[in-house]
Design an enzyme around this catalytic site. Sequence first.
Site, mmCIF file in Angstrom:
data_model
loop_
_atom_site.group_PDB
_atom_site.id
_atom_site.type_symbol
_atom_site.label_atom_id
_atom_site.label_comp_id
_atom_site.label_asym_id
_atom_site.label_seq_id
_atom_site.Cartn_x
_atom_site.Cartn_y
_atom_site.Cartn_z
ATOM 1 N N ASP A 1 -39.340 6.593 33.287
ATOM 2 C CA ASP A 1 -40.578 7.282 33.257
ATOM 3 C C ASP A 1 -39.659 8.601 32.619
ATOM 4 O O ASP A 1 -38.606 8.762 32.657
ATOM 5 C CB ASP A 1 -40.613 7.519 34.794
ATOM 6 C CG ASP A 1 -41.557 8.586 35.048
ATOM 7 O OD1 ASP A 1 -42.782 8.665 34.304
ATOM 8 O OD2 ASP A 1 -41.394 9.633 35.622
ATOM 9 N N ASP B 1 -41.734 12.403 33.127
ATOM 10 C CA ASP B 1 -41.805 13.625 33.797
ATOM 11 C C ASP B 1 -41.391 13.363 35.476
ATOM 12 O O ASP B 1 -41.753 12.412 36.052
ATOM 13 C CB ASP B 1 -43.436 13.644 34.000
ATOM 14 C CG ASP B 1 -43.683 14.459 32.672
ATOM 15 O OD1 ASP B 1 -43.241 15.391 32.038
ATOM 16 O OD2 ASP B 1 -44.881 13.944 32.195
#
Length: 291
Positions: free
Chosen positions: A41, A43
């Site tokens: 991922d 953020d």
Amino acid sequence: LCPQVPELGKATVRIRQPERVREIIQALREQGVAKLQVISDFDMTLSRFGCNGRRCPTSHNILDTSRVISEDGKRKLKDLLHHYYPIEIDPNRTLEEKRPLMVEWWTKAHELLVQQRIHKNDIAQIVRESEAMLRDGFTEFFDQLHENNVPLFIFSAGVGDVLEEIIRQANVFYPNVNVVSNYMAFSDEGILTHFKGPLIHTYNKNNSVLQGTGYFQQLSTRTSIILLGDSMGDLTMADGVPSVENILKIGFLNDKVEERRKKYLDSYDIVLESDETLDVVNGILRYLLAE
């Protein structure tokens, strides 16, 4: 736990099944570098969650709070965040409940951004002026993967154009990095007109939005995976990999640590609590990539 990876002794590390983690790390090492890929991922996983007691911006926040957004637009985007973010991280709601609400949130936010007539040429400057920060140790992380030709797949529900600019400005956007995210579409004049599909939100990061990209098919020999995430939705990011032999799931637990700890420990092999670094990940990689 694993003397070759002293970073696993850090105070921020929590592991429910130490024996299992040791076995996975050994298996990853035995399989060798040629079989390894990293799926992450972006953020609050590769980027920092907080700094000096303040929240760091996500790729959406960077746009939402920038000078190209009107005051009215900023207020509306903030209202959406305050309404939907508690739903996103609510441990008592099911994914079935959350999914349609996330689609609703992202769709409304994207529509608001389109109304702002953002110019493509402004994005680099917006990122430069922002408080975006990658986690401590990011240079070693990207460099190690690049130097060993290990593919890094970044699967993000953020804004792809902003995310790419962050890693470009950090000088780590190497050829082994592949990003799937929400990308903007611009008119011939360079004005944002819409977001390209399919919409990626926190809880649909799986095969359903990868149809047609064939990314994991090209990497079908890369059957050893290190998965990095910070939400329950990130656990499905490797679902498109044809035949996973070994997978090590590392979760960053950034927020509401006490109430979410059990769920994270049940789902991730290694949980890093309020840890703003990539120390543990780098330590594991160092061991796996060592001659």
